[in-house]
Design an enzyme around this catalytic site. Structure first.
Site, mmCIF file in Angstrom:
data_model
loop_
_atom_site.group_PDB
_atom_site.id
_atom_site.type_symbol
_atom_site.label_atom_id
_atom_site.label_comp_id
_atom_site.label_asym_id
_atom_site.label_seq_id
_atom_site.Cartn_x
_atom_site.Cartn_y
_atom_site.Cartn_z
ATOM 1 N N ARG A 1 0.953 -1.136 0.092
ATOM 2 C CA ARG A 1 -0.057 0.183 0.018
ATOM 3 C C ARG A 1 0.932 0.984 0.017
ATOM 4 O O ARG A 1 1.538 1.322 0.715
ATOM 5 C CB ARG A 1 -0.909 0.071 1.249
ATOM 6 C CG ARG A 1 -1.807 -1.116 1.251
ATOM 7 C CD ARG A 1 -2.710 -1.096 2.384
ATOM 8 N NE ARG A 1 -3.100 -2.312 3.142
ATOM 9 C CZ ARG A 1 -4.416 -3.058 2.674
ATOM 10 N NH1 ARG A 1 -4.956 -2.466 1.605
ATOM 11 N NH2 ARG A 1 -4.607 -4.217 3.101
ATOM 12 N N ASP B 1 -10.205 -1.544 -3.547
ATOM 13 C CA ASP B 1 -10.874 -0.220 -3.782
ATOM 14 C C ASP B 1 -9.392 0.934 -3.602
ATOM 15 O O ASP B 1 -9.527 1.824 -4.375
ATOM 16 C CB ASP B 1 -11.963 0.047 -2.965
ATOM 17 C CG ASP B 1 -11.385 -0.029 -1.365
ATOM 18 O OD1 ASP B 1 -10.617 -0.591 -1.136
ATOM 19 O OD2 ASP B 1 -12.102 0.891 -0.588
ATOM 20 N N GLY B 2 -8.688 0.317 -2.997
ATOM 21 C CA GLY B 2 -7.510 1.423 -2.932
ATOM 22 C C GLY B 2 -6.717 1.593 -4.292
ATOM 23 O O GLY B 2 -6.126 2.548 -4.564
ATOM 24 N N THR C 1 -9.662 -9.000 -3.950
ATOM 25 C CA THR C 1 -9.515 -8.607 -2.493
ATOM 26 C C THR C 1 -10.488 -9.564 -2.057
ATOM 27 O O THR C 1 -11.706 -9.895 -2.573
ATOM 28 C CB THR C 1 -10.232 -6.876 -2.447
ATOM 29 O OG1 THR C 1 -10.412 -6.968 -1.166
ATOM 30 C CG2 THR C 1 -11.611 -6.710 -3.010
ATOM 31 N N ASP D 1 -12.433 -8.673 0.535
ATOM 32 C CA ASP D 1 -13.708 -8.120 1.092
ATOM 33 C C ASP D 1 -15.020 -8.000 0.274
ATOM 34 O O ASP D 1 -15.952 -7.936 0.799
ATOM 35 C CB ASP D 1 -13.302 -6.681 1.346
ATOM 36 C CG ASP D 1 -12.223 -6.723 2.497
ATOM 37 O OD1 ASP D 1 -12.078 -7.601 3.244
ATOM 38 O OD2 ASP D 1 -11.770 -5.591 2.728
ATOM 39 N N ASP E 1 -15.948 -5.799 -1.887
ATOM 40 C CA ASP E 1 -16.616 -4.716 -1.942
ATOM 41 C C ASP E 1 -16.517 -3.615 -2.927
ATOM 42 O O ASP E 1 -16.456 -2.343 -2.650
ATOM 43 C CB ASP E 1 -15.792 -3.980 -0.363
ATOM 44 C CG ASP E 1 -14.537 -3.719 -0.318
ATOM 45 O OD1 ASP E 1 -13.925 -4.277 -1.225
ATOM 46 O OD2 ASP E 1 -14.166 -3.014 0.563
ATOM 47 N N ARG F 1 -13.017 -4.676 6.718
ATOM 48 C CA ARG F 1 -12.701 -3.446 7.163
ATOM 49 C C ARG F 1 -14.121 -2.378 7.305
ATOM 50 O O ARG F 1 -14.745 -2.086 8.070
ATOM 51 C CB ARG F 1 -11.640 -2.544 6.630
ATOM 52 C CG ARG F 1 -11.084 -1.322 7.425
ATOM 53 C CD ARG F 1 -9.911 -1.052 6.738
ATOM 54 N NE ARG F 1 -9.801 -1.195 5.392
ATOM 55 C CZ ARG F 1 -8.733 -1.625 4.580
ATOM 56 N NH1 ARG F 1 -7.716 -1.299 5.258
ATOM 57 N NH2 ARG F 1 -8.667 -1.973 3.246
ATOM 58 N N GLU G 1 -25.244 -17.902 15.908
ATOM 59 C CA GLU G 1 -26.318 -17.501 16.614
ATOM 60 C C GLU G 1 -26.658 -16.117 16.084
ATOM 61 O O GLU G 1 -27.632 -15.421 16.244
ATOM 62 C CB GLU G 1 -26.056 -17.534 17.834
ATOM 63 C CG GLU G 1 -26.266 -18.937 18.518
ATOM 64 C CD GLU G 1 -25.410 -20.092 17.918
ATOM 65 O OE1 GLU G 1 -24.354 -19.921 17.744
ATOM 66 O OE2 GLU G 1 -26.218 -21.278 17.841
ATOM 67 N N ARG H 1 -15.073 -16.521 25.098
ATOM 68 C CA ARG H 1 -13.771 -16.433 24.628
ATOM 69 C C ARG H 1 -14.017 -15.612 23.273
ATOM 70 O O ARG H 1 -14.932 -15.528 22.709
ATOM 71 C CB ARG H 1 -13.166 -17.958 24.165
ATOM 72 C CG ARG H 1 -12.894 -18.743 25.453
ATOM 73 C CD ARG H 1 -11.621 -18.305 26.218
ATOM 74 N NE ARG H 1 -11.360 -19.091 27.212
ATOM 75 C CZ ARG H 1 -11.802 -19.123 28.434
ATOM 76 N NH1 ARG H 1 -12.845 -18.229 28.795
ATOM 77 N NH2 ARG H 1 -11.397 -20.084 29.321
ATOM 78 N N GLN I 1 -6.970 -15.533 6.943
ATOM 79 C CA GLN I 1 -7.828 -15.471 5.766
ATOM 80 C C GLN I 1 -7.403 -14.963 4.427
ATOM 81 O O GLN I 1 -7.958 -15.134 3.306
ATOM 82 C CB GLN I 1 -9.481 -14.451 6.202
ATOM 83 C CG GLN I 1 -10.128 -15.054 7.471
ATOM 84 C CD GLN I 1 -10.675 -14.076 8.327
ATOM 85 O OE1 GLN I 1 -11.825 -13.679 7.954
ATOM 86 N NE2 GLN I 1 -10.008 -13.258 8.854
HETATM 87 O O1 F6P Z 1 -8.737 -5.194 2.235
HETATM 88 C C1 F6P Z 1 -8.658 -6.654 2.883
HETATM 89 C C2 F6P Z 1 -8.037 -6.437 4.147
HETATM 90 O O2 F6P Z 1 -7.681 -8.172 4.378
HETATM 91 C C3 F6P Z 1 -9.167 -6.194 4.922
HETATM 92 O O3 F6P Z 1 -10.186 -7.222 5.148
HETATM 93 C C4 F6P Z 1 -8.555 -5.871 6.236
HETATM 94 O O4 F6P Z 1 -9.124 -4.742 7.098
HETATM 95 C C5 F6P Z 1 -7.109 -5.085 5.536
HETATM 96 O O5 F6P Z 1 -7.122 -5.949 4.543
HETATM 97 C C6 F6P Z 1 -5.955 -5.476 6.561
HETATM 98 O O6 F6P Z 1 -4.968 -4.728 5.949
HETATM 99 P P1 F6P Z 1 -3.436 -5.095 6.263
HETATM 100 O O7 F6P Z 1 -2.992 -6.501 5.814
HETATM 101 O O8 F6P Z 1 -2.714 -4.040 5.616
HETATM 102 O O9 F6P Z 1 -3.323 -5.064 7.824
#
Ligand code: F6P
Length: 341
Positions: A91, A122-123, A145, A147, A149, A191, A207, A265, A273
């Protein structure tokens, strides 16, 4: 010309023709399983069509620094099943500055790169938009990604694998939760988007599921636990998206405070993931989009992201990809609660 069934879902943003034979390819933002499959598809399609391909390492940061190398077909051998990205990713804050953009453009010129394939979230497309406001270079994006999104594709590369990983982990958590009669708060990634939470929540019979798109008062959550307690439910799995206000930690603290008798917990699944071998669905999606993206670039259908909507390849202008909110089925949250009762 693109095949007729490869449509544009809104007006093509720009029609640009590549001035040179060289295509640059990069992955940017958070890695996602299946990015390698997309790289493989794009590289092999471009080579097949007689172009030269240049890998740009570490996304826009590598573009600024000129971390660029020519790729051959063997560079993408045996990567379709590998997680991560062979091009590495980053990034880049520098890419947000005018100097950074200028350096990146100079490097593309130096390597005679006349077109780009951009794989990311998206970035990545916000960065692309920003870059193309200043410099003109044909480009096509591929949504990568976990996400999911982005506007312009029903699925993004990595989402299916990430949900499968979360499901496998939550199933295991349920085993131990049942053994101890415990309440588990499981925080999954996302996020700004709750797709991983929503889908893993359904698939694991959670649940309750909390996502950023539908703000829940903590009181609602506590009331639902209270109701379950009265019905002598001994195991609770709450799936919480990290982007839900305060994430899993906030939810756990509130539960412990209200129900000190419960054995609570918290488990944050985190970057697990993002890794691992991509599912078949992500490999197929990545292959289709890598192939389509290069064909679109060479046909002059540019400044768009290739996506799949209703099973068909479609192209959406970068500026639209980053603008809107993706619809999420919040009615499914009610379904989760009914089905787990
Ligand atoms: O955009 C994918 C993602 O895995 C998000 O789900 C998560 O918030 C973010 O990247 C975490 O980013 P980094 O690996 O830079 O901490």
């Amino acid at each position: 010309m693109l095949p007729a069934k490869w449509r544009s879902i809104s007006q093509i943003h720009q029609q640009l023709t590549m001035e040179t034979n060289n295509i640059g390819i990069l992955t940017s933002g958070g890695d996602a399983p299946g990015m390698n499959a997309a790289i493989r598809a794009a590289v092999r399609t471009a080579l097949h069509l007689g172009k030269r391909v240049f890998g740009i390492r570490r996304g826009y940061q590598g573009m600024i620094e000129g971390d660029i190398f020519e790729m051959q077909t063997t560079d993408v051998s045996n990567i379709i099943g590998r997680g991560g990205t062979i091009l590495k990713t980053a990034r880049s804050k520098e890419f947000m500055t005018d100097e950074g953009l200028q350096k990146a453009y100079d490097q593309l010129k130096k390597h005679n790169i006349g077109g780009l394939i951009l794989i990311g979230g998206d970035g990545t497309f916000r960065g692309a938009n920003h870059f193309f406001e200043k410099f003109t270079i044909p480009a096509v994006g591929i949504p990568g990604t976990i996400d999911k999104d982005l506007i312009g594709s029903d699925f993004t590369i990595g989402f299916d694998t990430a949900v499968n990983t979360a499901v496998e982990a939550i199933d295991k958590i349920r085993d131990t939760a049942e053994a101890h009669d415990r309440l588990f708060v499981v925080e999954v990634m996302g996020r700004d988007a709750g797709y991983i939470a929503l889908n893993s929540g359904i698939a694991c019979g959670a649940e309750d599921t909390l996502i950023p798109e539908q703000p829940n008062t903590i009181e609602d959550v506590l009331q639902r636990i209270d109701r379950d307690e009265r019905r002598k439910k001994t195991v609770h799995i709450l799936v919480v998206a990290e982007g839900d206000d305060g994430g899993g930690k906030r939810v756990s603290s509130a539960i412990i405070e209200r129900f000190p008798q419960l054995d609570v917990r918290t488990c944050v699944l985190g970057h697990i993931q993002r890794g691992g071998s991509p599912s078949y669905a992500d490999r197929v999606l990545a292959s289709r989009l890598g192939y389509a993206a290069v064909n679109a670039l060479l046909a002059g259908n540019t400044q768009v992201m290739a996506g799949i909507i209703n099973g068909e390849v479609v192209f959406t202008p970068f500026c639209n990809v980053v603008k809107g909110e993706t619809p999420i089925g919040t009615d499914m949250l009610d379904m989760i609660r009914v089905l787990s009762s």
